[in-house]
Design a protein around this motif. Structure first.
Motif, PDB file in Angstrom:
ATOM      1  N   ARG A 109      20.038 -61.767 -19.351  1.00  0.00           N
ATOM      2  CA  ARG A 109      20.778 -60.694 -18.686  1.00  0.00           C
ATOM      3  C   ARG A 109      21.892 -61.329 -17.871  1.00  0.00           C
ATOM      4  O   ARG A 109      21.630 -62.186 -17.011  1.00  0.00           O
ATOM      5  CB  ARG A 109      19.846 -59.899 -17.773  1.00  0.00           C
ATOM      6  CG  ARG A 109      20.583 -58.840 -16.988  1.00  0.00           C
ATOM      7  CD  ARG A 109      19.937 -57.490 -17.119  1.00  0.00           C
ATOM      8  NE  ARG A 109      20.912 -56.452 -16.806  1.00  0.00           N
ATOM      9  CZ  ARG A 109      20.589 -55.288 -16.251  1.00  0.00           C
ATOM     10  NH1 ARG A 109      19.341 -55.030 -15.955  1.00  0.00           N
ATOM     11  NH2 ARG A 109      21.519 -54.383 -16.013  1.00  0.00           N
ATOM     12  N   THR A 110      23.116 -60.929 -18.125  1.00  0.00           N
ATOM     13  CA  THR A 110      24.237 -61.505 -17.374  1.00  0.00           C
ATOM     14  C   THR A 110      24.357 -60.791 -16.029  1.00  0.00           C
ATOM     15  O   THR A 110      23.793 -59.709 -15.835  1.00  0.00           O
ATOM     16  CB  THR A 110      25.556 -61.366 -18.153  1.00  0.00           C
ATOM     17  OG1 THR A 110      25.780 -59.985 -18.408  1.00  0.00           O
ATOM     18  CG2 THR A 110      25.500 -62.146 -19.464  1.00  0.00           C
ATOM     19  N   ASN A 111      25.087 -61.399 -15.088  1.00  0.00           N
ATOM     20  CA  ASN A 111      25.252 -60.783 -13.766  1.00  0.00           C
ATOM     21  C   ASN A 111      26.726 -60.629 -13.399  1.00  0.00           C
ATOM     22  O   ASN A 111      27.610 -61.090 -14.138  1.00  0.00           O
ATOM     23  CB  ASN A 111      24.485 -61.578 -12.711  1.00  0.00           C
ATOM     24  CG  ASN A 111      24.943 -63.028 -12.663  1.00  0.00           C
ATOM     25  OD1 ASN A 111      26.144 -63.313 -12.719  1.00  0.00           O
ATOM     26  ND2 ASN A 111      23.996 -63.952 -12.581  1.00  0.00           N
ATOM     27  N   ALA A 116      24.082 -65.791 -15.520  1.00  0.00           N
ATOM     28  CA  ALA A 116      23.033 -65.072 -16.238  1.00  0.00           C
ATOM     29  C   ALA A 116      21.658 -65.523 -15.798  1.00  0.00           C
ATOM     30  O   ALA A 116      21.499 -66.583 -15.180  1.00  0.00           O
ATOM     31  CB  ALA A 116      23.182 -65.298 -17.734  1.00  0.00           C
ATOM     32  N   THR A 117      20.674 -64.698 -16.106  1.00  0.00           N
ATOM     33  CA  THR A 117      19.272 -65.070 -15.924  1.00  0.00           C
ATOM     34  C   THR A 117      18.594 -65.082 -17.290  1.00  0.00           C
ATOM     35  O   THR A 117      18.756 -64.134 -18.068  1.00  0.00           O
ATOM     36  CB  THR A 117      18.549 -64.058 -15.014  1.00  0.00           C
ATOM     37  OG1 THR A 117      19.194 -64.062 -13.746  1.00  0.00           O
ATOM     38  CG2 THR A 117      17.085 -64.442 -14.827  1.00  0.00           C
TER      39      THR A 117
END
Ligand code: TXA
Ligand code: MG
Length: 393
Positions: free
Chosen positions: A187-189, A194-195
């Motif tokens: 999941r990008t932020n 990202a995570t």
């Protein structure tokens, strides 16, 4: 292959891609090869079909599915928002073993696909059969790994057959899946980083290189991710007697509680719902040994000798370089290939775990590996299978 007739549904061996695509468009469940593991596909817009996936796998309904597409343009129908960082990752890794978690357009997919979340996981598999099947069906395909819940993911069509024969409508046999462990879920932020929610075929270093921003990663041993209730919900006693499985799970639960109280390095990170489930717990007890070559050999030999005294049927899962050391000490000795080729190890891992279950080993030791590159995904899956039992020697 033919149907065993234990269920009204008939499994077709080697269904042709055209025939399989037509069945998918008609709401049927078809297993197909991808470059990571075999998936169990259904039209992601068809709620009855998607419900069939959960039923066939025995999968908890709160664990969302990955949607598979064949062209970038198909994404716009159901992703509400795609950031610059997402675009970079798609350009670099699609088709390939990378899954992106994106805000979803709720009405575009069956709500069962996302398990009611406001995000959807999407990937474009790098496998000619998978891509042809998606294109020919005209459907975005919801597809989890094509195993029964609680079993290792399938890397061969025969693994799918073992688990889902009589429960699905067809299998397209494309030979061995390549990577052997599932895709990296990311999941990008807002900061362009990202995570990693699940380590997999694309490494953290590769992500950092492309994003040129920080990437958080989950730790490989996942103590804090495991929900003791979920272990009971998903882990099924496959070959052991109910009493054995019960005590095994009770033991696992008490270990996990310890881990949960110690855990917390990744407390802030968003979670992939699936990570709370122990995807696979062998019928026997698996432990991992990590350390220098000499210490690991000694550690494994000592534990094998003690297990023999207890009357266990023992197994080892080690690298070629060390296999000879255990051929006498263990009842079943399996190799992950050379310790210098972790890609090979990833491709062999799940088949080896299935072999342990088939051979009825009650106590197994696996050699750990470096967490560099795909090693992180290998250690993540291995430590889940071991219920977090890792000896650092
Ligand atoms: O390589 C793969 O990804 C394979 C092949 C068949 O494509 N598929 C696969 O699917 O591994 P599955 O269902 O076994 O794992 C999907 C993972 C789960 O951990 C699930 O919780 C997570 O993706 N996931 C799905 N939707 C999500 C979402 N909206 N947010 C966070 N995690 C999500
Ligand atoms: Mg799975």
């Amino acid at each position: 292959q033919g149907s065993t007739g234990n269920n009204a549904r008939n499994v077709l061996g080697n269904a042709s891609v055209r025939e399989a695509a037509a069945m998918l468009a008609d709401g049927k469940l078809i297993a197909f090869p991808t470059e990571t593991v075999y998936g169990l596909g259904a039209d992601a817009r068809n709620t009855d079909a998607v419900a069939g996936i959960f039923a066939a796998k025995g999968r908890p309904s709160d664990n969302p599915l990955i949607v598979h597409i064949a062209n970038r343009s198909e994404l716009d129908a159901f992703a509400a928002e795609v950031s610059e960082a997402d675009e970079k990752l798609m350009a670099a890794f699609w088709p390939g073993p990378l899954t992106l978690v994106l805000p979803v357009r709720a009405e575009a997919l069956s709500p069962k696909v996302t398990a009611g979340l406001d995000t959807v996981a999407v990937r474009m598999p790098d496998h000619p059969v998978a891509l042809e099947l998606i294109r020919a069906s005209g459907c975005p395909l919801a597809a989890p790994s094509a195993n029964r819940s609680g079993r290792p993911s399938p890397t061969l069509a025969s693994h799918v057959w073992e688990d889902l024969n009589g429960r699905i409508d067809g299998i397209v046999d494309g030979g061995p899946a390549g990577v052997g462990v599932e895709s990296t879920v990311v999941r990008t932020n807002a900061l362009g980083g990202a995570t990693v929610l699940r380590p997999g075929g694309v490494s953290v270093d590769e992500l950092i290189q492309v994003l040129d921003a920080p990437v958080n990663q989950v730790s490989a041993d996942h103590g804090a991710d495991l929900d003791p209730e979920a272990v009971m919900a998903e882990a099924e006693p496959m070959q052991s007697s109910p009493t054995e499985a019960g005590s095994h799970n009770a033991e696992l639960r008490s270990e996990l509680r310890d881990d949960v109280t110690q855990g917390g390095t990744t407390e802030e990170a968003p979670r992939s719902p699936g990570m709370k489930y122990t995807h696979y717990a062998p019928s026997g007890q698996l432990e991992i040994v990590i350390g220098s070559d000499d210490q690991v050999k000694k550690g494994i030999r000592e534990r094998l000798a003690a297990a023999r005294v207890r009357g266990e049927k023992t197994g080892v899962l080690v690298f070629d370089e060390h296999l000879a050391c255990y051929e006498k000490g263990a009842d079943v000795a399996l190799s992950l290939g050379s310790k210098h080729d972790l890609r090979e190890a990833a491709s062999r891992l799940y088949a080896a775990l299935r072999q342990f279950d088939e051979s009825g080993t009650t106590y197994m030791l696996a050699e750990g590996c470096s967490e560099e590159g795909i090693g992180l995904a290998i250690m993540n899956r291995m430590s889940k299978a071991a219920g977090g039992r890792i000896h650092r020697v």
